[in-house]
Write an enzyme that holds these catalytic residues in place. Structure first.
Site, PDB file in Angstrom:
ATOM      1  CE  LYS A  76      -3.985   2.041   2.550  1.00 12.89           C
ATOM      2  NZ  LYS A  76      -4.662   2.073   3.726  1.00 12.89           N
ATOM      3  CB  SER A 151      -7.819   3.832   3.138  1.00 17.27           C
ATOM      4  OG  SER A 151      -7.009   3.194   4.098  1.00 17.27           O
ATOM      5  CB  SER A 175      -8.226   0.861   5.672  1.00 18.09           C
ATOM      6  OG  SER A 175      -9.113   2.308   5.832  1.00 18.09           O
TER       7      SER A 175
END
Lengths: 483, 486
Positions: A76, A151, A175
């Site tokens: 990420k 996210s 997330s």
């Protein structure tokens, strides 16, 4: 080959049926082919990936390989990666090349995993749809008109689209788990303090926790085992030895007590989600588990508490992005204050600004006690609820999210509606507990449904074992979206 | 016109830089004077993703301070974020302690000059002392209208020591600051270098009519980095406030700066533009827990404190409170004195004190030397004092011997006395011979004395001493001369 389990890939690597360079090449080719549609990656790292793969091949040849050596991996874009763009999904850091590696990045490099790129995300991890990215929304591989969740939506979508077998994420209020649910993959957020936050760009420090994505719980266990262990550079890192999270995979479910919070099964959940969750619970009972109703009476306060604490911390954490030392600086300004205002006004997106404003407000003189202190008290009550529930059960189960993936743009005008999507996940972060989401079926329009398992502190191995047993008996996790 | 009798109220906040090897939340060095930004690591420049890790050495120094002032060392204290934007504050917040500081309470006893050559005792209570990080420096010169940022200082550990508003004059404030300065050096937590900013004072000053219970509105004078400036700034500020009030004005709460060139204070910002710092507990740092075992260990490693040593000097050696305090102004001075007395003997303790505080201090001061670099060692001084005590030399000659020791003309007082023939003449015959010579050569003075001029006697003594090159025992000269003349 990269569609196989990590165990099978590792065996193939050892048997020289495939090389790490071939795996990286395959992964990069899939990203190149699919990223135009899905937008899961902000950055791909062909050269460094191929070099790391070659080094992995050398380790495999030398017999010093571990279970992740040579496995393509995506991080990420919240994790700092030395020499590689680290944007956090923001215009503010769209030019930021980190001079250092996050602890997690270092650990996975040492394990020999091959980073092929950095995945798209909601700006500064604020969001539940990946629509808040400066680099455009990520699309759900199951339906390109839908969001992948957020996210960590880029990582979840990259797994679902079979671009990489494993990816990292972070989970502040859901997330990792919510995008795992939306994209039909497995994702785990461990106990707070298990994964070092060093080099993980902070959103809400007391809630942020690194996590792992893979198609299966078995693969998540291997990835998570390589990501954890005490890091003296993070004062909230727990002083515990790294664990083997695969140790409970073979443990049968007989005797397992699954708690079902009645508050999670009340109104609010879509019917298709409810149907899949109920079916999955029936499967668990078939496998020998028993279910028991538990109560989390304060769970309904988790969303308001979260949306005070997280923005409060964020408003302070994001102060460092001032245009002085790195990141976006406005091209023209009249004085120092103007430089701050313009750089931040231009560098941050709407949701980030909204949370900075909320956070600044709740910490302000005269409001601090009414909001921040109150929210901290709620946080304690919520943690107490879980502690009481775990007197009656070994794990807690329920839906990961009240809906399946929604359409891109469907909730962008209504932030509160978007926040309410985190209703089942945020309480887990407030309590610091481990949580996992695994595929549990499909709902309307063939979109995946996730089941959330919540464990007691340090219950990761058991959670992964429970999910693995389920995945031995079902094939939801093995299904792939149509290419 | 009846003038109001104004009472001054002063409280001090002192930022004392802790002498750790590295910064309070990172491993970067805190050495002074490096090229800009070479001592700023990823944590200090607040790169995305970095985290603070507390330096135990800084905590240990805070404990030492707490023990030295009789304060409570908090079993649990909290680091908080103080949020504001400034280019030399890389994170956009300073990590400090707010609601729960590491040191609570405590006091400092001092001697304050009374302006009439004497001293009076004063106790100043402390409110708290807390750990925090320093900011970097903004450099406004040499950048052609732009501002340069040097982050070497960012993250340097500070102990902010906050006093109660217990001081009633600039003299008390300076005495307190000096005592605190001496103490932090004594317990070795701060190098005390004021030019380099290791010890900086902020003074909160207000005035009120004597007898009024409530405090007046205060103004805070920031960043005073010498005792002289502290005194000047407070005196100016007091007069400014009194003049303002007596002219019908009202003091507004404000932060002010002292300009050493003009000797004036001027407002920097008023209360209206005061920041809302939005303090909240730093979620990157756990509460600081200090167990009794840690405190005990630090206690065991503490040196004897200046107050205790001063009391011992008064009790064992009969020194005055002022002398004992002066000799315990620094560990080095105290050690020198202790060494000298050990060598000269307790009977000479008072003489040793006079020499250390008098000739030695003056000579060191003139040469700008620290006592640890004194060319005359404690043993050498003790040797000199011993020869005074046993009448081998007079005080006048002792000054010559001291000067000779300073100039390395000999290894010891004895060697110098021997080599330079400075031994006091006590032989009555020899002194009488000198007197006879002097009387013969100064008949005029003899006549004057006999005519009743007492002064003439002193002149004759002086002539005798001169004739003996200062070596004649002055008491004997006096006595024998009187006899001869009488």
């Amino acid at each position: 080959m990269i569609d196989s389990s990590l165990k099978d890939i590792a065996a193939a690597l050892r048997a020289k049926r495939v090389s790490a360079v071939e795996l990286a090449t395959e992964s990069l080719a899939r990203i190149e082919a699919g990223n135009g549609r899905i937008n899961a990656f902000v950055t791909t790292c062909r050269d460094s990936a191929l070099q790391a793969a070659a080094e992995a091949d050398a380790r495999i040849a030398a017999g010093t390989a571990g279970p992740l050596t040579g496995i393509p991996l995506a991080h990420k874009d919240v994790f700092c990666t030395e020499g590689v763009l680290t944007t956090c999904g923001s215009k503010m850091l769209s030019n930021f090349v980190s001079p250092y590696d996050a602890h997690v990045v270092t650990l996975l490099k040492q394990a020999g995993a091959v980073m092929v790129g950095k995945t798209n995300m909601d700006e500064f991890a604020m969001g539940s749809s990946n629509e808040n990215s400066h680099f455009g929304p990520t699309r759900n591989p199951w339906n390109l008109d839908c969001v992948p969740g957020g996210s960590s939506g880029g990582s979840a979508a990259a797994i679902a689209a079979r671009m990489v077998p494993i990816a990292t994420g972070t989970d502040t209020g859901g997330s990792v788990r919510q995008p795992a649910s939306f994209c039909g993959v497995t994702g785990i957020k461990p106990t707070y303090g298990t994964v070092s936050r060093y080099g993980m760009i902070a959103y809400a420090s007391s809630l942020d926790q690194g996590g792992a994505f893979a198609r299966s719980a078995e693969d998540c266990a291997l990835l998570l085992s390589a990501m954890t262990g005490h890091d003296p550079r993070d004062s909230t890192s727990l002083e515990r030895e790294a664990e083997d999270y695969s140790r409970d995979l073979a443990k049968p479910l007989a005797g397992l007590r699954i708690g079902l919070p009645k508050e999670f099964f009340a109104d609010g959940m879509d019917d298709d989600v409810r149907a899949s969750v109920e079916a999955a619970l029936a499967e668990y009972r078939k496998l020998g588990a028993t279910t028991v109703e538990v109560s989390l009476p304060n769970a309904r306060l988790a969303i308001p508490a979260y949306y005070v604490i997280a923005p409060a911390e964020a408003s302070s954490n994001l102060s460092r992005f001032d245009g002085v030392r790195y990141g976006h600086r406005a091209a023209e300004y009249t004085d120092l204050n103007d430089m701050y205002c313009k750089s931040r006004a231009q560098g941050f997106g709407a949701e980030v600004k909204r949370r900075i404003l909320v956070g600044t407000y709740v910490l302000s003189h005269g409001y601090y006690d009414a909001y921040y202190i109150k929210a901290q008290k709620l946080r304690r009550l919520i943690a107490n609820d879980f502690a009481a529930a775990f007197q009656q059960c070994d794990v807690i189960a329920g839906p990961t999210a009240p809906t399946t993936a929604f359409g891109i743009g469907a909730k962008t005008d209504d932030p509160v509606q978007m926040y309410l999507g985190d209703i089942y996940t945020v309480a887990v972060n407030l309590a610091g507990l481990p949580g996992l989401s695994h595929p549990a079926g499909f709902g309307k329009g063939g979109l995946p449904v996730g089941l959330q398992l919540i464990g007691n502190y340090f219950g990761e191995a058991r959670l992964l074992g429970v999910a693995h047993q389920f995945q031995q008996a079902t094939d939801w996790h093995a299904r792939a979206p149509q290419a | 016109m009846s003038r109001t009798d104004w009472e001054v109220v002063i409280g001090l906040e002192v930022h004392s830089q802790l002498n750790t090897q590295s910064k309070i939340f990172s491993g970067a060095s805190i050495a002074f004077g490096a090229e800009p930004n070479v001592q700023a690591c990823a944590v200090d420049i607040a790169l995305p993703g970095v985290l603070p890790v507390l330096n135990k050495g800084a905590v240990e120094r805070a404990i030492r301070f707490g023990l030295a002032v009789g304060a409570t060392v908090s079993p649990k204290s909290i680091f908080a974020r103080k949020n504001y934007f400034y280019p030399d504050l890389p994170k956009g917040y300073q990590i400090s302690q707010y609601e729960l500081p590491v040191v609570q309470g405590g006091h400092l006893d001092l001697l304050v000059p009374d302006g009439k050559g004497g001293h009076y005792e004063k106790r100043v209570n402390l409110t708290r002392a807390h750990l925090e990080e320093d900011a970097g420096k903004s450099l406004h010169e040499d950048f052609h209208g732009m501002t340069g940022i040097d982050l070497n200082r960012a993250g340097t550990p500070l102990l902010e020591i906050v006093s109660e508003p217990d001081m009633r004059s600039s003299a008390e404030a300076v005495a307190y600051a000096k005592a605190l300065h001496a103490l932090v050096r004594w317990i070795d937590i701060c190098d005390g270098n004021m030019q380099e900013g290791s010890f900086r004072c902020d003074a909160n000053v207000s005035v009120r009519p004597r007898g009024q219970a409530e405090f007046g509105t205060r103004r805070e004078i920031k960043n005073l980095n010498s005792f002289r400036f502290l005194q000047q700034a407070i005196d100016y500020e007091i007069q400014w406030q009194i003049d303002l009030i007596e002219d019908g004005g009202k003091v507004q709460q404000a932060t002010v700066l002292f300009d050493p060139d003009t000797g004036e204070t001027r407002a920097m910002r008023s209360k209206e533009d005061a920041h809302d710092y939005r303090y909240f507990p730093d979620p990157d740092l756990l509460p600081l827990v200090i167990g009794a075992d840690w405190i005990d260990r630090v206690k065991g490693e503490m040196p004897e404190l200046p107050a205790a040593l001063s009391a011992r000097f008064q009790g064992e050696y009969g020194l005055s409170a002022y002398d004992a305090t002066t000799l315990t102004a620094s560990r080095e001075t105290a050690q020198f004195y202790v060494d000298a007395v050990a060598s000269a003997g307790a009977a000479s303790a008072k003489t040793c004190a006079n020499w250390v505080m008098g000739d030695l201090a003056a000579r060191l001061n003139k040469a700008e030397l620290d006592i640890t670099a004194s060319p005359v060692s404690a043993t050498q001084l003790a040797g000199l004092v011993a020869r005074i005590a046993d009448n081998t030399i007079s005080n006048a000659i002792a000054k010559r011997v001291f000067e000779a020791l300073w100039n390395k003309e000999g290894e010891s007082a004895d060697a110098i006395i021997e080599a330079q023939g400075l031994k006091q003449v006590t032989d009555t015959g020899a002194i009488e011979a000198i007197i006879d010579e002097v009387l013969a050569a100064n008949q005029k003075s003899v006549e004057e004395f006999r005519a009743g001029k007492e002064k003439a006697f002193n002149a004759l003594v002086g002539q005798c001493m001169k004739a003996s090159k200062g070596k004649a025992n002055p008491a004997q000269v006096n006595e024998l001369l009187k006899k001869k003349l009488g």
